[in-house]
Every structure is written in C-alpha cells, then in structure tokens.
Design a protein around this motif. Sequence first.
Motif, PDB file in Angstrom:
ATOM      1  N   ASN A   1     -33.320  60.574  -7.071  1.00  0.00           N
ATOM      2  CA  ASN A   1     -33.046  59.159  -6.878  1.00  0.00           C
ATOM      3  C   ASN A   1     -31.563  58.906  -6.333  1.00  0.00           C
ATOM      4  O   ASN A   1     -30.779  59.613  -6.035  1.00  0.00           O
ATOM      5  CB  ASN A   1     -32.960  58.622  -8.498  1.00  0.00           C
ATOM      6  CG  ASN A   1     -33.014  57.153  -8.485  1.00  0.00           C
ATOM      7  OD1 ASN A   1     -33.727  56.583  -7.619  1.00  0.00           O
ATOM      8  ND2 ASN A   1     -32.429  56.416  -9.484  1.00  0.00           N
ATOM      9  N   LYS A   2     -31.521  57.685  -6.145  1.00  0.00           N
ATOM     10  CA  LYS A   2     -30.365  57.077  -5.272  1.00  0.00           C
ATOM     11  C   LYS A   2     -30.224  57.898  -3.845  1.00  0.00           C
ATOM     12  O   LYS A   2     -29.164  57.994  -3.195  1.00  0.00           O
ATOM     13  CB  LYS A   2     -28.993  57.326  -6.133  1.00  0.00           C
ATOM     14  CG  LYS A   2     -28.962  56.810  -7.387  1.00  0.00           C
ATOM     15  CD  LYS A   2     -27.886  56.738  -8.065  1.00  0.00           C
ATOM     16  CE  LYS A   2     -27.823  56.084  -9.446  1.00  0.00           C
ATOM     17  NZ  LYS A   2     -26.407  55.566 -10.235  1.00  0.00           N
TER      18      LYS A   2
ATOM     19  N   ASP B   1     -30.738  56.797  -1.175  1.00  0.00           N
ATOM     20  CA  ASP B   1     -30.236  55.759  -0.272  1.00  0.00           C
ATOM     21  C   ASP B   1     -28.705  55.835  -0.054  1.00  0.00           C
ATOM     22  O   ASP B   1     -28.049  55.616   0.862  1.00  0.00           O
ATOM     23  CB  ASP B   1     -30.527  54.345  -0.768  1.00  0.00           C
ATOM     24  CG  ASP B   1     -29.851  53.863  -2.113  1.00  0.00           C
ATOM     25  OD1 ASP B   1     -30.302  54.568  -3.044  1.00  0.00           O
ATOM     26  OD2 ASP B   1     -28.999  52.978  -2.148  1.00  0.00           O
TER      27      ASP B   1
ATOM     28  N   ALA C   1     -34.938  53.912  -6.430  1.00  0.00           N
ATOM     29  CA  ALA C   1     -35.363  53.143  -7.287  1.00  0.00           C
ATOM     30  C   ALA C   1     -35.196  51.771  -7.363  1.00  0.00           C
ATOM     31  O   ALA C   1     -35.849  50.755  -7.800  1.00  0.00           O
ATOM     32  CB  ALA C   1     -35.016  53.647  -8.612  1.00  0.00           C
TER      33      ALA C   1
ATOM     34  N   ASN D   1     -27.038  56.977 -16.347  1.00  0.00           N
ATOM     35  CA  ASN D   1     -26.730  56.409 -15.058  1.00  0.00           C
ATOM     36  C   ASN D   1     -27.303  56.923 -13.783  1.00  0.00           C
ATOM     37  O   ASN D   1     -26.747  56.541 -12.681  1.00  0.00           O
ATOM     38  CB  ASN D   1     -25.228  56.373 -14.939  1.00  0.00           C
ATOM     39  CG  ASN D   1     -24.667  55.065 -14.403  1.00  0.00           C
ATOM     40  OD1 ASN D   1     -25.464  53.879 -14.799  1.00  0.00           O
ATOM     41  ND2 ASN D   1     -23.667  55.188 -13.504  1.00  0.00           N
TER      42      ASN D   1
ATOM     43  N   GLY E   1     -30.247  56.540 -13.108  1.00  0.00           N
ATOM     44  CA  GLY E   1     -31.228  55.465 -12.597  1.00  0.00           C
ATOM     45  C   GLY E   1     -32.478  55.556 -13.528  1.00  0.00           C
ATOM     46  O   GLY E   1     -33.983  55.259 -12.655  1.00  0.00           O
ATOM     47  N   LYS E   2     -32.595  56.064 -14.440  1.00  0.00           N
ATOM     48  CA  LYS E   2     -33.959  56.052 -15.439  1.00  0.00           C
ATOM     49  C   LYS E   2     -34.712  54.760 -15.525  1.00  0.00           C
ATOM     50  O   LYS E   2     -35.741  54.570 -15.273  1.00  0.00           O
ATOM     51  CB  LYS E   2     -33.487  56.798 -16.893  1.00  0.00           C
ATOM     52  CG  LYS E   2     -32.928  58.197 -16.665  1.00  0.00           C
ATOM     53  CD  LYS E   2     -32.780  58.867 -18.012  1.00  0.00           C
ATOM     54  CE  LYS E   2     -31.569  58.021 -18.975  1.00  0.00           C
ATOM     55  NZ  LYS E   2     -30.377  57.933 -18.058  1.00  0.00           N
ATOM     56  N   SER E   3     -33.780  53.953 -16.109  1.00  0.00           N
ATOM     57  CA  SER E   3     -34.437  52.424 -16.156  1.00  0.00           C
ATOM     58  C   SER E   3     -34.908  51.695 -14.933  1.00  0.00           C
ATOM     59  O   SER E   3     -35.695  51.060 -14.869  1.00  0.00           O
ATOM     60  CB  SER E   3     -33.100  51.319 -17.043  1.00  0.00           C
ATOM     61  OG  SER E   3     -32.861  51.984 -18.221  1.00  0.00           O
ATOM     62  N   SER E   4     -34.113  51.896 -14.002  1.00  0.00           N
ATOM     63  CA  SER E   4     -34.530  51.392 -12.676  1.00  0.00           C
ATOM     64  C   SER E   4     -35.601  51.933 -12.128  1.00  0.00           C
ATOM     65  O   SER E   4     -36.563  51.316 -11.671  1.00  0.00           O
ATOM     66  CB  SER E   4     -33.396  51.806 -11.586  1.00  0.00           C
ATOM     67  OG  SER E   4     -31.936  51.164 -12.066  1.00  0.00           O
TER      68      SER E   4
HETATM   69  P1  G4P Z   1     -29.988  54.933 -16.506  1.00  0.00           P
HETATM   70  O1  G4P Z   1     -31.027  54.137 -17.055  1.00  0.00           O
HETATM   71  O2  G4P Z   1     -30.302  56.102 -16.149  1.00  0.00           O
HETATM   72  O3  G4P Z   1     -28.454  54.782 -17.319  1.00  0.00           O
HETATM   73  O4  G4P Z   1     -29.597  54.162 -15.050  1.00  0.00           O
HETATM   74  P2  G4P Z   1     -29.795  52.648 -14.676  1.00  0.00           P
HETATM   75  O5  G4P Z   1     -31.314  52.466 -14.156  1.00  0.00           O
HETATM   76  O6  G4P Z   1     -29.439  51.809 -15.488  1.00  0.00           O
HETATM   77  O7  G4P Z   1     -29.029  52.705 -13.249  1.00  0.00           O
HETATM   78  C1  G4P Z   1     -27.596  53.025 -13.209  1.00  0.00           C
HETATM   79  C2  G4P Z   1     -27.151  52.386 -12.071  1.00  0.00           C
HETATM   80  O8  G4P Z   1     -27.698  52.895 -10.765  1.00  0.00           O
HETATM   81  C3  G4P Z   1     -27.524  50.801 -11.925  1.00  0.00           C
HETATM   82  O9  G4P Z   1     -26.361  50.161 -11.047  1.00  0.00           O
HETATM   83  C4  G4P Z   1     -28.707  50.942 -10.880  1.00  0.00           C
HETATM   84  O10 G4P Z   1     -28.671  49.752 -10.090  1.00  0.00           O
HETATM   85  C5  G4P Z   1     -28.149  51.947 -10.044  1.00  0.00           C
HETATM   86  N1  G4P Z   1     -29.347  52.718  -9.495  1.00  0.00           N
HETATM   87  C6  G4P Z   1     -30.467  53.177  -9.844  1.00  0.00           C
HETATM   88  N2  G4P Z   1     -31.372  53.591  -9.069  1.00  0.00           N
HETATM   89  C7  G4P Z   1     -30.570  53.546  -7.960  1.00  0.00           C
HETATM   90  C8  G4P Z   1     -30.941  53.862  -6.475  1.00  0.00           C
HETATM   91  O11 G4P Z   1     -31.945  54.521  -6.206  1.00  0.00           O
HETATM   92  N3  G4P Z   1     -30.213  53.525  -5.444  1.00  0.00           N
HETATM   93  C9  G4P Z   1     -28.908  52.755  -5.728  1.00  0.00           C
HETATM   94  N4  G4P Z   1     -28.294  52.491  -4.750  1.00  0.00           N
HETATM   95  N5  G4P Z   1     -28.645  52.559  -7.074  1.00  0.00           N
HETATM   96  C10 G4P Z   1     -29.473  52.747  -7.920  1.00  0.00           C
HETATM   97  P3  G4P Z   1     -25.575  48.967 -12.034  1.00  0.00           P
HETATM   98  O12 G4P Z   1     -26.611  48.014 -12.324  1.00  0.00           O
HETATM   99  O13 G4P Z   1     -24.335  48.593 -10.816  1.00  0.00           O
HETATM  100  O14 G4P Z   1     -24.806  49.634 -12.849  1.00  0.00           O
HETATM  101  P4  G4P Z   1     -23.554  50.248 -13.151  1.00  0.00           P
HETATM  102  O15 G4P Z   1     -23.404  51.128 -11.891  1.00  0.00           O
HETATM  103  O16 G4P Z   1     -22.622  48.920 -12.969  1.00  0.00           O
HETATM  104  O17 G4P Z   1     -23.562  51.011 -14.437  1.00  0.00           O
END
Ligand code: G4P
Length: 282
Positions: free
Chosen positions: A58-59, A61, A87, A130, A132-135
């Motif tokens: 994930n991430k 990007d 995600a 963190n 991105g599980k929830s995402s």
């Molecule tokens: P979790 O359930 O595993 O703990 O993770 P969650 O989905 O809450 O995602 C954690 C942070 O990572 C979020 O940022 C989310 O938007 C970001 N994120 C998740 N998937 C991706 C991805 O594929 N790409 C990018 N660029 N970001 C991703 P956040 O809301 O800003 O939270 P935080 O960083 O302030 O904790």
Amino acid sequence: LGVHWYPGHMAKAKRILREQLKLVDVAVEVLDARIPTSSQNPDLDLMLGGRPRILVLNKADLAEKEETRAWLAYYRGEGKKAVAVDAVRRTGANILTRYLFQSAGRQKAGRIGHSLLSKSVRVMVVGIPNVGKSSLINCLVRRTRAKTAAQPGVTRGPQWIRIEKGLELLDTPGLLWPRFTSPETGFHLAITGAISDRVYDWGEMAAYLIRYLQEYREGLLAKQYGLENDFGQEEELLKVLARKWGFLQTGGITDTEKAALRLLQDFRQGKLGRITLEKAPR
Ligand code: G4P
C-alpha cells in the motif's frame, strides 16, 4: 497513530487477531510499499495456520515505481500473491479482489470439493498501525457502494460487509504489532509514521532520513529546498533549513527540532517525491 507497544498490548493484540483469523478464508496483509520488510510481521505466518494470504504493497503512490515492481517480482518468485495499491486513490483494488477469489477458490475447492461460489469468501485486512488498513477497507467497500450485511448498532461483534457477490469483508482490521528486528527497521517504522513519534526524537529521525537521501538520492534535498548542495552534517543541513523556513528561537538560534519535523512531514506527505527506503532483493 502514536501507539506505544508494551508486552501486554502485544499479547492482547495477538489474542484478538487469532480469534478474528479463525473467521476468515483469506487474509490481506497490508505493507507499506516504502518499507516492505520492516512493515511485515513474521508472527503472522504462524497465526495464519495455512490460510492463504495476499500481500498488499500500500501507499504505492509514495514509493518508487521501479522498486515496487521489483518487490512484486520478488514476491512472485517466492510463490506469493502481491499487488501494489493506493488505497486513497483506489488503484489496485480490482486486482486485489481477483486474487482474493483465486486464493480462496483454491483453498475452498480443496476443502469442500465443489462450486467455488457456493459460499462467500470471507476476508480480513491485517497490518501494523498506520499502513492504511482502514483506508483499504474503505477503498474496497466504496468501490461497490455495498451495504453492510447487518444494521449498525443491532448486532455486536464482527460485521461482514459484502463487497461483491461472493466476497465478504470483516469491517474491522486486524492489528499487527511492529517488530524491531534492527535499528534500521526502527527508524524506517518511525519515519513512515508506523510507530509513535515518541520512540525517536524528530532530530534523530530527520538525521537518519537526511543520511539516507545523501547516500541514495543525492541532490534531492538541494533541489527540493533550493539549497546550494545537500552534503554535510545532518545538523548543519537542519540549521540551513530552519533558517530558510524562519524557524528561529529567541536570540536568533535556529530551531532544528522544528525543521526536523517539517522535513519528516514533507517526506510522509510525499512532498519529497516517491522514496522507497527498502530495496527488493534481486
Ligand atoms: P491504519 O488503519 O492501518 O492505521 O491506517 P489508515 O487507513 O488510518 O491510514 C493511515 C494514513 O495513511 C492516513 O493518513 C491515510 O490517509 C494514509 N494512507 C492510507 N493509504 C494510503 C495510500 O495508499 N497512499 C497514501 N498516500 N496515503 C495513504 P492521514 O489521515 O493523514 O492520517 P495520519 O497520517 O495523519 O495518521
């Protein structure tokens, strides 16, 4: 974010995860594409008890495309199914659902010996904080705008969300605890935000990141921040950045802590571009 892991926490997380895993046919293990090794917890292998698993980088990007491709090839070489996902922008979800059917199909066919679709495939998402599980859960659910199987507030316990015909997803992700197998792993988890900012201070984390970029991405910091060069001691660079950003304390002393935090935030938000901290074995 900001979870501190004590042995008690880990034991509890492990117990809950074991119970949840009993309910599913396939697990989706979410990794951070920038640090695939450090974001993986090998304890999961034992807990899966032979259940199939799909790896999600994930991430994607935020990671270097070529490195992500190399990681996918590496996993494929190990006989594992892996897919790169973003995600937030929802890329990779279709490949993921296809893999889920395939993996479960193989297992189910062996177990019940008839139609693959006679029973829904039950899936859960697991990973360290963190990643991105929830995402990812949101991404899979919103993709089809499916309704939850049960009314919220009526049924307690795990809720299954039907993400498409024959595929159900547990609404809460399984939590894995980060493993500190080396100091490097600790820094990688901290820099990407998987562990609390209280484990290392910002100065230490930023210094690590600066050293990494100086070695592997020479010129990136200079270009990004309009500096003459990005050589030199980490502390010196942080002072230069602090001055540039106007982070000064009383008496004109540069606030390098503040500069360190800003640098880390820029990295985490992808403002420094795509950066993969852990390269795939080739
Ligand atoms: P979790 O359930 O595993 O703990 O993770 P969650 O989905 O809450 O995602 C954690 C942070 O990572 C979020 O940022 C989310 O938007 C970001 N994120 C998740 N998937 C991706 C991805 O594929 N790409 C990018 N660029 N970001 C991703 P956040 O809301 O800003 O939270 P935080 O960083 O302030 O904790």
